[in-house]
Write a protein that holds these residues in place. Structure first.
Motif, PDB file in Angstrom:
ATOM      1  N   VAL A   1       0.764  -1.332  -0.102  1.00 47.56           N
ATOM      2  CA  VAL A   1       0.198   0.189  -0.310  1.00 47.56           C
ATOM      3  C   VAL A   1       1.069   1.165   0.013  1.00 47.56           C
ATOM      4  CG1 VAL A   1      -1.795   1.813   1.153  1.00 47.56           C
ATOM      5  CG2 VAL A   1      -1.875  -1.124   0.668  1.00 47.56           C
ATOM      6  N   ILE A   2       1.800   1.574   1.008  1.00 45.92           N
ATOM      7  CA  ILE A   2       2.754   2.751   0.865  1.00 45.92           C
ATOM      8  C   ILE A   2       3.559   3.114  -0.472  1.00 45.92           C
ATOM      9  CG2 ILE A   2       4.598   3.460   2.146  1.00 45.92           C
ATOM     10  CD1 ILE A   2       3.457   2.343   4.984  1.00 45.92           C
TER      11      ILE A   2
ATOM     12  N   ALA B   1       2.201   1.099  -3.299  1.00 49.60           N
ATOM     13  CA  ALA B   1       1.580   2.576  -4.671  1.00 49.60           C
ATOM     14  C   ALA B   1       1.545   3.640  -4.015  1.00 49.60           C
ATOM     15  CB  ALA B   1       0.400   1.325  -4.702  1.00 49.60           C
ATOM     16  N   PHE B   2       1.027   4.223  -2.815  1.00 49.45           N
ATOM     17  CA  PHE B   2       0.599   5.635  -2.716  1.00 49.45           C
ATOM     18  C   PHE B   2       2.372   6.569  -2.588  1.00 49.45           C
ATOM     19  CE2 PHE B   2      -2.856   4.816   0.047  1.00 49.45           C
ATOM     20  CZ  PHE B   2      -3.567   5.336  -0.320  1.00 49.45           C
ATOM     21  N   ASP B   3       3.374   5.966  -2.692  1.00 51.85           N
ATOM     22  CA  ASP B   3       4.358   6.477  -2.870  1.00 51.85           C
ATOM     23  C   ASP B   3       4.818   7.277  -4.424  1.00 51.85           C
ATOM     24  OD1 ASP B   3       7.196   7.907  -1.703  1.00 51.85           O
ATOM     25  OD2 ASP B   3       8.020   6.138  -3.811  1.00 51.85           O
TER      26      ASP B   3
ATOM     27  N   LYS C   1       2.042   8.201  -6.013  1.00 56.78           N
ATOM     28  CA  LYS C   1       1.174   9.340  -6.407  1.00 56.78           C
ATOM     29  C   LYS C   1       0.945   9.971  -5.733  1.00 56.78           C
ATOM     30  CE  LYS C   1      -2.217   5.134  -7.759  1.00 56.78           C
ATOM     31  NZ  LYS C   1      -3.256   4.456  -7.135  1.00 56.78           N
ATOM     32  N   ILE C   2       2.078  10.296  -4.469  1.00 55.90           N
ATOM     33  CA  ILE C   2       1.928  11.011  -3.432  1.00 55.90           C
ATOM     34  C   ILE C   2       3.190  12.216  -4.165  1.00 55.90           C
ATOM     35  CG2 ILE C   2       1.801  12.335  -1.505  1.00 55.90           C
ATOM     36  CD1 ILE C   2       0.269   9.950  -0.110  1.00 55.90           C
TER      37      ILE C   2
ATOM     38  N   LEU D   1       8.932   7.825  -0.098  1.00 52.06           N
ATOM     39  CA  LEU D   1       7.535   7.788   1.715  1.00 52.06           C
ATOM     40  C   LEU D   1       7.537   6.110   2.333  1.00 52.06           C
ATOM     41  CD1 LEU D   1       4.762   8.157   2.768  1.00 52.06           C
ATOM     42  CD2 LEU D   1       3.399   7.438   0.955  1.00 52.06           C
TER      43      LEU D   1
END
Length: 158
Positions: free
Chosen positions: A34-35, A37-39, A41-42, A131
């Motif tokens: 999850v982290i 994948a967020f890395d 995008k953020i 992230l």
């Protein structure tokens, strides 16, 4: 399931040390993905201050610390059980030492941090995922604080 079997099963789950690290392994696998994948995008995350080689060295340090913490915690628990076995019955040992939630949770945190750091260092090639690295560094710091807290924690029996 009869009441006696249910009680025995619950008692086994509460006094088994392998369950918390196993759950930590499962949670780490989900959390890491999850982290990661967020890395991608953020974009508002502060940049990681170290280069790729510096980041790998920092992660290797976290990995070494986690291995040391796990060995030290289990070694201390083994000594405590050995000392207590000369003075107490096995039932008392199981209820006071093996059901100690501080030890179980810190070991779970150490395993989670170890696996998260291993997953991070294995995926660093040319760029550092910001992230993911901030989370790994935070987990390393929290684990260090938990280790120091767990060392000051005394089981009720000894």
């Amino acid at each position: 399931m009869t009441w006696n079997r249910w009680y025995a099963f619950r008692s086994y789950l509460r006094s088994s040390l392998w369950i918390v690290p196993f759950v930590a392994l499962l949670l780490e696998q989900v959390t890491f993905r999850v982290i990661y994948a967020f890395d991608a995008k953020i974009t508002w995350i502060p940049p990681w201050p170290l280069s790729v080689s510096g980041t790998q060295s920092a992660l290797q340090t976290i990995i070494t610390l986690m291995l040391s913490f796990i060995v030290f915690t289990f070694g201390s628990l083994l000594v405590a059980i050995q000392v207590a076995s000369g003075q107490l019955t096995p039932r008392i040992i199981a209820t006071t030492l093996l059901r100690d939630n501080v030890i179980r949770r810190t070991v779970g945190l150490f395993v989670f941090t170890l696996l998260f750091s291993l997953g991070t260092v294995a995926r660093i090639e040319t760029t550092v995922p910001h992230l993911v690295m901030w989370v790994a560094a935070t987990l390393g710091l929290v684990s260090l604080m938990a280790f120091l807290f767990a060392r000051s924690h005394r089981p009720h029996c000894c």
